[in-house]
Design a protein around this motif. Structure first.
Motif, PDB file in Angstrom:
ATOM      1  N   UNK A 110       5.770 -14.306 -36.625  1.00  0.00           N
ATOM      2  CA  UNK A 110       6.801 -14.269 -37.450  1.00  0.00           C
ATOM      3  C   UNK A 110       8.366 -13.971 -36.710  1.00  0.00           C
ATOM      4  N   UNK A 111       9.244 -13.385 -37.498  1.00  0.00           N
ATOM      5  CA  UNK A 111      10.846 -13.518 -36.870  1.00  0.00           C
ATOM      6  C   UNK A 111      10.731 -12.382 -35.938  1.00  0.00           C
ATOM      7  N   UNK A 112      11.756 -12.881 -35.035  1.00  0.00           N
ATOM      8  CA  UNK A 112      12.117 -12.069 -33.839  1.00  0.00           C
ATOM      9  C   UNK A 112      12.875 -10.851 -34.408  1.00  0.00           C
ATOM     10  N   UNK A 113      12.521  -9.484 -33.893  1.00  0.00           N
ATOM     11  CA  UNK A 113      13.293  -8.221 -34.372  1.00  0.00           C
ATOM     12  C   UNK A 113      14.613  -8.046 -33.248  1.00  0.00           C
ATOM     13  N   UNK A 114      14.772  -8.454 -31.895  1.00  0.00           N
ATOM     14  CA  UNK A 114      15.695  -8.277 -31.118  1.00  0.00           C
ATOM     15  C   UNK A 114      16.563  -9.371 -30.970  1.00  0.00           C
ATOM     16  N   UNK A 115      16.184 -10.337 -31.119  1.00  0.00           N
ATOM     17  CA  UNK A 115      16.903 -11.596 -30.701  1.00  0.00           C
ATOM     18  C   UNK A 115      17.556 -12.310 -31.891  1.00  0.00           C
ATOM     19  N   UNK A 327     -11.235  -0.123 -16.553  1.00  0.00           N
ATOM     20  CA  UNK A 327     -10.774  -1.422 -17.260  1.00  0.00           C
ATOM     21  C   UNK A 327     -10.256  -0.719 -18.662  1.00  0.00           C
ATOM     22  N   UNK A 328      -9.005  -1.191 -19.029  1.00  0.00           N
ATOM     23  CA  UNK A 328      -8.373  -0.979 -20.052  1.00  0.00           C
ATOM     24  C   UNK A 328      -8.303  -2.140 -20.890  1.00  0.00           C
ATOM     25  N   UNK A 329      -8.499  -2.370 -22.064  1.00  0.00           N
ATOM     26  CA  UNK A 329      -8.427  -3.530 -22.851  1.00  0.00           C
ATOM     27  C   UNK A 329      -7.938  -3.424 -24.275  1.00  0.00           C
ATOM     28  N   UNK A 330      -7.452  -4.489 -24.971  1.00  0.00           N
ATOM     29  CA  UNK A 330      -6.932  -4.585 -26.419  1.00  0.00           C
ATOM     30  C   UNK A 330      -7.377  -5.773 -26.800  1.00  0.00           C
ATOM     31  N   UNK A 331      -7.235  -5.822 -28.143  1.00  0.00           N
ATOM     32  CA  UNK A 331      -7.578  -7.294 -28.595  1.00  0.00           C
ATOM     33  C   UNK A 331      -6.432  -8.046 -29.119  1.00  0.00           C
ATOM     34  N   UNK A 332      -5.299  -7.567 -28.384  1.00  0.00           N
ATOM     35  CA  UNK A 332      -4.195  -8.449 -28.625  1.00  0.00           C
ATOM     36  C   UNK A 332      -2.999  -8.178 -29.309  1.00  0.00           C
ATOM     37  N   UNK A 333      -3.341  -7.224 -30.364  1.00  0.00           N
ATOM     38  CA  UNK A 333      -2.007  -6.793 -31.460  1.00  0.00           C
ATOM     39  C   UNK A 333      -1.088  -6.292 -30.870  1.00  0.00           C
ATOM     40  N   UNK A 334      -1.229  -5.427 -29.775  1.00  0.00           N
ATOM     41  CA  UNK A 334      -0.117  -4.894 -29.244  1.00  0.00           C
ATOM     42  C   UNK A 334       0.895  -5.734 -28.580  1.00  0.00           C
ATOM     43  N   UNK A 335       0.496  -6.530 -27.744  1.00  0.00           N
ATOM     44  CA  UNK A 335       1.133  -7.526 -27.110  1.00  0.00           C
ATOM     45  C   UNK A 335       2.040  -8.466 -27.878  1.00  0.00           C
ATOM     46  N   UNK A 336       1.099  -8.959 -29.097  1.00  0.00           N
ATOM     47  CA  UNK A 336       1.542  -9.920 -29.904  1.00  0.00           C
ATOM     48  C   UNK A 336       3.002  -9.281 -30.806  1.00  0.00           C
ATOM     49  N   UNK A 337       2.953  -7.868 -30.932  1.00  0.00           N
ATOM     50  CA  UNK A 337       4.043  -7.212 -31.473  1.00  0.00           C
ATOM     51  C   UNK A 337       5.177  -7.216 -30.636  1.00  0.00           C
ATOM     52  N   UNK A 338       4.950  -6.967 -29.040  1.00  0.00           N
ATOM     53  CA  UNK A 338       5.807  -6.843 -28.404  1.00  0.00           C
ATOM     54  C   UNK A 338       6.453  -8.242 -28.112  1.00  0.00           C
ATOM     55  N   UNK A 339       5.840  -9.194 -28.469  1.00  0.00           N
ATOM     56  CA  UNK A 339       6.505 -10.516 -28.289  1.00  0.00           C
ATOM     57  C   UNK A 339       7.838 -10.798 -29.303  1.00  0.00           C
ATOM     58  N   UNK A 340       7.789 -10.019 -30.283  1.00  0.00           N
ATOM     59  CA  UNK A 340       8.760 -10.033 -31.318  1.00  0.00           C
ATOM     60  C   UNK A 340      10.003  -9.296 -30.914  1.00  0.00           C
ATOM     61  N   UNK A 341       9.920  -8.602 -29.771  1.00  0.00           N
ATOM     62  CA  UNK A 341      11.047  -7.943 -29.481  1.00  0.00           C
ATOM     63  C   UNK A 341      11.832  -8.518 -28.108  1.00  0.00           C
ATOM     64  N   UNK A 342      10.907  -9.554 -27.472  1.00  0.00           N
ATOM     65  CA  UNK A 342      11.224 -10.207 -26.006  1.00  0.00           C
ATOM     66  C   UNK A 342      10.678 -11.577 -25.958  1.00  0.00           C
ATOM     67  N   UNK A 343      11.453 -12.483 -25.195  1.00  0.00           N
ATOM     68  CA  UNK A 343      11.003 -13.726 -25.005  1.00  0.00           C
ATOM     69  C   UNK A 343      10.252 -13.729 -23.557  1.00  0.00           C
ATOM     70  N   UNK A 344       9.967 -12.699 -23.254  1.00  0.00           N
ATOM     71  CA  UNK A 344       9.302 -12.694 -21.869  1.00  0.00           C
ATOM     72  C   UNK A 344       7.715 -13.181 -22.290  1.00  0.00           C
ATOM     73  N   UNK A 345       6.907 -13.597 -21.128  1.00  0.00           N
ATOM     74  CA  UNK A 345       5.544 -14.155 -21.458  1.00  0.00           C
ATOM     75  C   UNK A 345       4.529 -12.670 -21.655  1.00  0.00           C
TER      76      UNK A 345
END
Length: 439
Positions: A110-115, A327-345
């Motif tokens: 979806x839309x970016x929040x910061x950019x 080991x620490x792991x997630x199914x990805x939702x946390x990083x997917x949401x961070x991508x809406x604040x930044x264009x970093x990989x």
């Protein structure tokens, strides 16, 4: 990946590890109630991280005094303040919008929040909030919910002109054990099994690969023998959404297809669990509560798998120890949401979150989570040796290091349904590589 198959008889004996999951039950919530508000979660987060952030700030800016609350900043003298970042943007969904669509879930595309031109960055604490301005703010990777120490001066407009930013340093890390042989954990995510197409050739080949059943002449057998643990990092199933409607509408409550899919998934995973230990985490597409931390899939849902002692159903996020490797792991939702604040990989954002000492800072602002009142489970009190994130578009791996020698292998696990790839991590060296499952 090079495999020494000189002694095939020894290699074909399955490697094993000592497994400890969900250390101290960090991400288990028990019975959930939603009567409480989310403000206490932010307060707990700030209380837990402020002392470490203050210590880092005092070391970084030893000649600058601290202002104890953001609303007490006065005059042109340089100072530093500590609080929680909040990014305001018209593109962020409001609570009313979420209610209107009945089942709003964050869309990673979806839309970016910061950019956006209207995005405004604030720092807030119990006293209030102050706007952060200046080039340093613009070039720093920030997201709502991060606890930060900010150096600067108050402007004539009442904003805070930022000269530097620092965060609580990476959490302490236990020494990594010295293992005397190569053992692998296979990280798999996004199998994407659907009611319409529960089984594919790629899935069949995946099962045969993990079980070591691809033929005596293949180098895959000794490799499979060294896989001591399989972790399914979310979206094993891809349930179709039921039609929206009244609670008594039969169409909205028909779960026949979902139950049939779960039974087929159970049979598929049981075949693997009969040969190698399997741990499964829920993801956005699985039959689990969508708010983090997602609780383990019911063992009754996976009855055949549950007959095997090596099968375990984990939370999302999940903590595991394999022969002392954390080991620490997630199914990805946390990083997917961070991508809406930044264009970093995604890999760099996941690594950055270890530096923030928080793996899901955007919860509960733009990422659903349970309203904890006594602690924030997403705050890191120990740095893992491996941090993996599932359901990413492609594989990536970076190594991030902390000020006291902490070293973490950060792994982006690609969606299997899109790439036919899994990731193998060597527990002895923490080196990792992809394995493509193809006919």
């Amino acid at each position: 990946m090079s495999i020494d198959a000189a002694n095939s008889n020894a290699l074909l004996e399955r490697a094993s590890v000592t497994v400890t999951d969900d250390i101290k039950g960090v991400f288990r919530t028990g019975k959930r109630t939603y009567e409480q508000q989310f403000d206490e979660l932010y307060s707990q987060r700030l209380r837990e991280l402020k002392p470490a952030a203050a210590e880092a700030a005092e070391q970084r800016w030893p000649k600058v005094h601290a202002t104890q609350s953001v609303l007490n900043v006065e005059g042109p003298e340089a100072t530093f303040i500590i609080g929680t970042v909040f990014i305001d943007s018209a593109s962020k969904p409001s609570t009313l919008q979420q209610v209107e669509v009945e089942r709003w879930v964050s869309d990673k595309h979806g839309e970016k929040y910061r950019e956006t031109a209207d995005a405004v960055v604030f720092l807030e604490d119990e006293s209030g909030r102050i706007r952060l301005v200046g080039p340093v703010v613009e070039k720093t990777v920030l997201a709502s919910g991060i606890v930060a120490a900010v150096l600067g001066v108050e402007t004539a407009e009442g904003d805070f002109e930022v000269a530097d930013i620092c965060f609580a340093p990476m959490a302490p890390q236990q020494p990594r054990p010295a293992l005397d042989e190569d053992k692998y954990v296979a990280l798999v995510s996004g199998l994407g099994m659907t009611a319409e197409r529960p089984m594919t050739l790629a899935l069949q080949l995946l099962a045969e690969t993990l079980c070591g059943g691809l033929g005596g002449g293949s180098s895959m057998q000794p490799l499979a023998a060294r896989i001591a643990q399989v972790v399914l990092a979310g979206d094993t199933m891809q349930l179709s959404e039921a039609p929206l409607g009244h609670a008594e509408d039969a169409r909205a409550n028909d779960r026949t297809a979902a139950a049939k899919l779960a039974a087929q998934v159970d049979v598929f995973l049981a075949d693997i669990a009969a040969n190698v230990p399997v741990a499964i985490m829920p993801g956005a597409g699985d039959p689990a509560d969508s708010s983090l931390p997602q609780q383990p899939l019911p063992r009754s849902l996976l009855a055949q798998c549950s007959r095997y002692s090596g099968f375990s159903s984990l939370t999302n996020p999940a903590l595991l120890q394999l022969d002392g490797v954390h080991l620490l792991g997630t199914s990805g939702q946390n990083v997917d949401d961070l991508r809406r604040y930044s264009s970093e990989s995604p890999g760099r954002l996941a690594a950055a979150s270890l530096g923030w000492r928080h793996i899901a800072p955007t919860a509960p602002d733009t990422l659903w989570c349970y309203p904890f009142t006594t602690h924030d489970p997403f705050v890191l009190h120990a740095t893992p040796h491996v941090y993996f994130v599932g359901n990413q578009s492609q594989f990536d791996s970076v190594v991030t290091r902390g000020p006291d020698g902490q070293t973490t292998r950060v792994v982006m696990v690609p969606r299997f349904s899109d790439t036919s790839q899994i990731v193998l991590v060597n527990l002895r060296t923490l080196e990792c590589s992809t394995l493509e499952i193809s006919a």
